[in-house]
Design an enzyme around this catalytic site. Structure first.
Site, PDB file in Angstrom:
ATOM      1  CG  HIS A 130      13.496  -5.154  22.516  1.00 24.28           C
ATOM      2  ND1 HIS A 130      14.756  -5.199  23.106  1.00 24.28           N
ATOM      3  CD2 HIS A 130      12.669  -6.047  22.989  1.00 24.28           C
ATOM      4  CE1 HIS A 130      14.853  -6.120  23.970  1.00 24.28           C
ATOM      5  NE2 HIS A 130      13.848  -6.975  23.721  1.00 24.28           N
ATOM      6  CE  LYS A 147     -10.686  -8.169  10.285  1.00 20.98           C
ATOM      7  NZ  LYS A 147      -9.373  -8.448   9.700  1.00 20.98           N
ATOM      8  CB  CYS A 156     -13.017  -4.292 -10.987  1.00 18.12           C
ATOM      9  SG  CYS A 156     -11.674  -2.990 -10.773  1.00 18.12           S
ATOM     10  CD1 TRP A 198     -10.643  -0.466  -4.447  1.00 19.06           C
ATOM     11  CD2 TRP A 198      -8.725  -0.774  -5.691  1.00 19.06           C
ATOM     12  NE1 TRP A 198      -9.518  -0.381  -3.469  1.00 19.06           N
ATOM     13  CE2 TRP A 198      -8.413  -0.976  -4.022  1.00 19.06           C
ATOM     14  CE3 TRP A 198      -7.626  -1.467  -6.147  1.00 19.06           C
ATOM     15  CZ2 TRP A 198      -7.127  -0.814  -3.787  1.00 19.06           C
ATOM     16  CZ3 TRP A 198      -6.187  -1.477  -6.031  1.00 19.06           C
ATOM     17  CH2 TRP A 198      -6.128  -1.228  -4.366  1.00 19.06           C
ATOM     18  CD  GLU A 244      -8.634  -5.274   7.419  1.00 18.70           C
ATOM     19  OE1 GLU A 244      -8.409  -5.951   6.254  1.00 18.70           O
ATOM     20  OE2 GLU A 244      -9.377  -5.644   8.321  1.00 18.70           O
ATOM     21  CG  ASN A 277     -11.004  -7.541 -11.426  1.00 20.85           C
ATOM     22  OD1 ASN A 277     -10.097  -7.015 -11.060  1.00 20.85           O
ATOM     23  ND2 ASN A 277     -11.466  -8.570 -10.687  1.00 20.85           N
ATOM     24  N   GLY A 278      -8.313  -6.535 -13.299  1.00 18.46           N
ATOM     25  CA  GLY A 278      -6.880  -6.839 -13.685  1.00 18.46           C
ATOM     26  C   GLY A 278      -6.139  -5.621 -13.896  1.00 18.46           C
ATOM     27  NE  ARG A 310     -15.323  -8.221  -6.734  1.00 23.63           N
ATOM     28  CZ  ARG A 310     -14.806  -9.511  -6.877  1.00 23.63           C
ATOM     29  NH1 ARG A 310     -15.524 -10.511  -6.450  1.00 23.63           N
ATOM     30  NH2 ARG A 310     -13.726  -9.576  -7.419  1.00 23.63           N
ATOM     31  CE  LYS A 363     -14.417 -10.715   2.015  1.00 23.06           C
ATOM     32  NZ  LYS A 363     -14.041 -10.636   3.395  1.00 23.06           N
ATOM     33  CD  GLU A 391      -7.203 -10.651  11.443  1.00 22.52           C
ATOM     34  OE1 GLU A 391      -8.429 -10.566  10.928  1.00 22.52           O
ATOM     35  OE2 GLU A 391      -6.425 -10.361  10.705  1.00 22.52           O
TER      36      GLU A 391
END
Length: 608
Positions: free
Chosen positions: A504, A485, A2, A74, A488, A100-101, A27, A603, A481
């Site tokens: 496998h 990307k 947030c 968020w 996301e 925020n939290g 964010r 973010k 990675e």
């Protein structure tokens, strides 16, 4: 997560607040709101959706006043709708709060409030907090906030205003970032420096367990127990230009293209070619302990975990020290064994990742030396570690990390060389690596010039809904990675794995329509990777390869090849990721995705 912005001063608050939360859009959020003290009480507007929706709902006559707050949420508790958006008001309508939290004991607090005849209107944990502040309010908002927080279990960065005490902002922090911008007759409380830098570069950082009372002509800081705390005013190492697009279509593209400069800045003063050494001033006082350490544990989340996995390879290869990489979200809950001589490295772009903070504290409580690898100066992890290294790659706005990831890998590489030289690495071997590192900015710049070619490949495969990314050795974390990307920002399902593991189970997924991306640079396992490519081709998979310049063999196998310059094997991850970043970026743009603000993501993840 947030975004919080609160202002008190001599100017109209509304434009400052709206501009501030716009700068925090990166964010990640799903609702927005604003509250202003207008002389006749609190005036609030909030809604689900983007800030532009909020802005269009506010007339020019509304929200006039010189003190107020704004927020981007968020969602954690409750859906992203108008009622659950912040700011929240207490039952009397006199007190507004943004948060925020996560308040972990909010259900018990909600039950207590109900017993006191106070009903919550939203589904959020945050409203419980503001109702609790209102319950304790007896004419002193500072005291009411302190009383409410004494009953709270969880994490928070909060700002509170009260119509009975106009011009005053109460801020408090535990586990979520919060800073105060200090201007001339005005102050801005925010969760991120991006909301402040246009107005002032002078800030104070609140630490966990601290709160501040802020007016237009001053402030005081204290602990939650009301003990005074003296805070130094610090200079932000950030400019407004750093957080502007600078002519690029998206922040993610800007940050990919900034990587030559970012790596040069990260190495500046640290890679000393003339003296043939790595200089890491942040570790100087612990150099002896690091050389003698028996084990490294690297803890991180998401992209930083992939950087940490490369750190494991680097420390074991270049420094010959046993190393483990742990998901921070799991580390604290499994009673980890921390033996004497263990060093724990917390890796986080923001330095505020809640899971990583918790893992770090768990390790320190068990006696480990704690190091931090972070990008944000003054962040919580930077302040709570015994020593550490800043990335110095500049602010990263795009939610999907690019240049910060590269900075993390580069810092871990320099750490491995720094320690390795003091243990077993020869001077000629170190010099070879230093020379290669010095060439890194030019090599990355050359790769970024392939952007148009990579875009054409992305256009061909953008509608494929399942991808595989495969690599061996140092190229395996890069495969992870690269896949992340793509997931996301384009919402394409992609999986990264060691190339040998394909046989496998996952080989059953390969069809003639599936793109399979191989990181296939010339290294110690090159021939094995070529065999894995043949296995995919036998099942009519479509191969895209990242390969070393001059490799003609792979051009006869792969449908498309992105070439990268040659580097020593431990340094190859510093360049092989760049074409994969561009591939993900172009695929997302071509699919019409919001590249800088991908759905459901934030973010800085400051909740568990």
């Amino acid at each position: 997560m947030c975004g919080i912005v609160a202002y008190t001063g001599f100017r109209q608050a509304r434009p400052i607040l709206l501009e501030g939360i716009k700068r925090l859009e990166y964010r990640g959020y799903d609702s927005a709101g604003i509250a202003v003290l207008n002389g006749g009480g609190l005036h609030v507007r909030k809604n689900a959706g983007r800030i532009s929706v909020l802005e269009s709902a506010i007339s020019n006559e509304e929200l006039l006043g010189t003190c107020g707050m704004a927020h981007t949420r968020w969602a954690t508790h409750g859906q992203p709708n108008d009622e659950n958006a912040h700011p929240h008001l207490d039952a009397s309508g006199r007190i507004a709060l943004v948060h925020n939290g996560i308040i972990e004991n909010y259900q018990a607090l909600r039950t207590y409030l109900k017993q006191q005849g106070i009903e919550c209107r939203s589904d959020t944990d945050t409203e419980v907090l503001v109702q609790l502040v209102g319950h304790f309010y007896k004419g002193d908002i500072e005291a009411a906030v302190r009383a409410a927080l004494s009953d709270v279990r969880g994490t928070y960065g909060i700002a509170v205003i009260c119509s009975e005490e106009p011009g005053k902002i109460i801020a408090a922090k535990k586990g979520s970032p919060l800073i105060i911008g200090v201007g001339d007759g005005e102050y801005i409380v925010a969760s991120d420096a991006a909301a402040i830098i246009q107005h002032t570069a002078q800030v104070i950082y609140l630490s966990d367990g601290e709160m501040a009372s802020v007016w237009d002509d001053g402030f005081k800081t204290m602990t939650l127990d009301a003990a005074p705390v003296t805070k130094e005013v610090e200079e932000l190492g950030l400019t407004l230009e750093d957080i502007e697009l600078g002519g690029h279509a998206h922040f993610m593209l800007k940050e990919i293209m900034e990587q030559p400069d970012a790596t040069a800045n990260c190495m500046r003063g640290r890679v000393d070619l003339m003296e043939g050494r790595i200089v890491l001033g942040g570790l100087a006082e612990l150099a002896r302990e690091l050389v003698q350490t028996k084990r490294f544990i690297i803890t991180a989340c998401g992209t930083a975990w992939h950087a940490g996995l490369l750190g494991e390879y680097l420390f074991e290869d270049l420094a010959h020290i046993p190393t483990e990489v742990e998901y921070a979200s799991e580390f604290r809950y499994r009673n980890p064994i921390i033996e004497q001589g263990t060093v724990v490295i917390a890796v986080s772009q923001s330095g505020e990742t809640t899971d990583t903070q918790a893992a770090l504290r768990e390790a320190r409580d068990k006696g480990a030396i704690a190091l931090g690898v972070v990008n944000v100066v003054g962040s919580t992890i930077a302040r709570e570690t015994d020593a550490g290294i800043y990335l110095h790659v500049g602010p990263e706005i795009g939610v999907a990390s690019t240049k910060a990831y590269l900075g993390q890998v580069l810092v871990l590489t320099m750490m491995a060389l720094y320690i390795g030289r003091r243990r077993h690495l020869s001077q000629p071997a170190l010099q070879d690596h230093l020379t290669a590192l010095a060439s890194l900015p030019d090599k990355i710049a050359a790769i970024t010039r392939q952007s148009d070619d990579i875009r054409r490949v992305a256009e061909e495969f953008k509608d494929a809904e399942n991808w595989l990314y495969l690599g061996r050795g140092y190229n395996y974390p890069t495969a992870l990675e690269g896949a992340l990307k793509l997931k996301e920002i384009s919402y394409i399902h992609a999986e990264g794995m060691p190339a040998a593991e394909m046989k496998h189970g996952p080989i059953a997924l390969i069809t003639e329509d599936m793109p399979v991306v191989f990181i296939a640079t010339k290294n110690s396992q090159y021939e094995k990777v070529i065999s894995n490519i043949q296995e995919v081709l036998a099942r009519k998979g479509r191969v895209i390869a990242v390969a070393t310049e001059g490799d003609t063999e792979i051009a006869n196998l792969a449908e498309h090849v992105f070439y990268v310059p040659d580097l020593p094997e431990p340094l190859q991850p510093l360049i092989t990721i760049v074409p994969l970043q561009l591939l993900a970026y172009h695929a997302a743009v071509l699919r019409g995705c919001d590249v800088d603000k991908p759905r459901n993501l934030a973010k800085s993840v400051t909740v568990e």
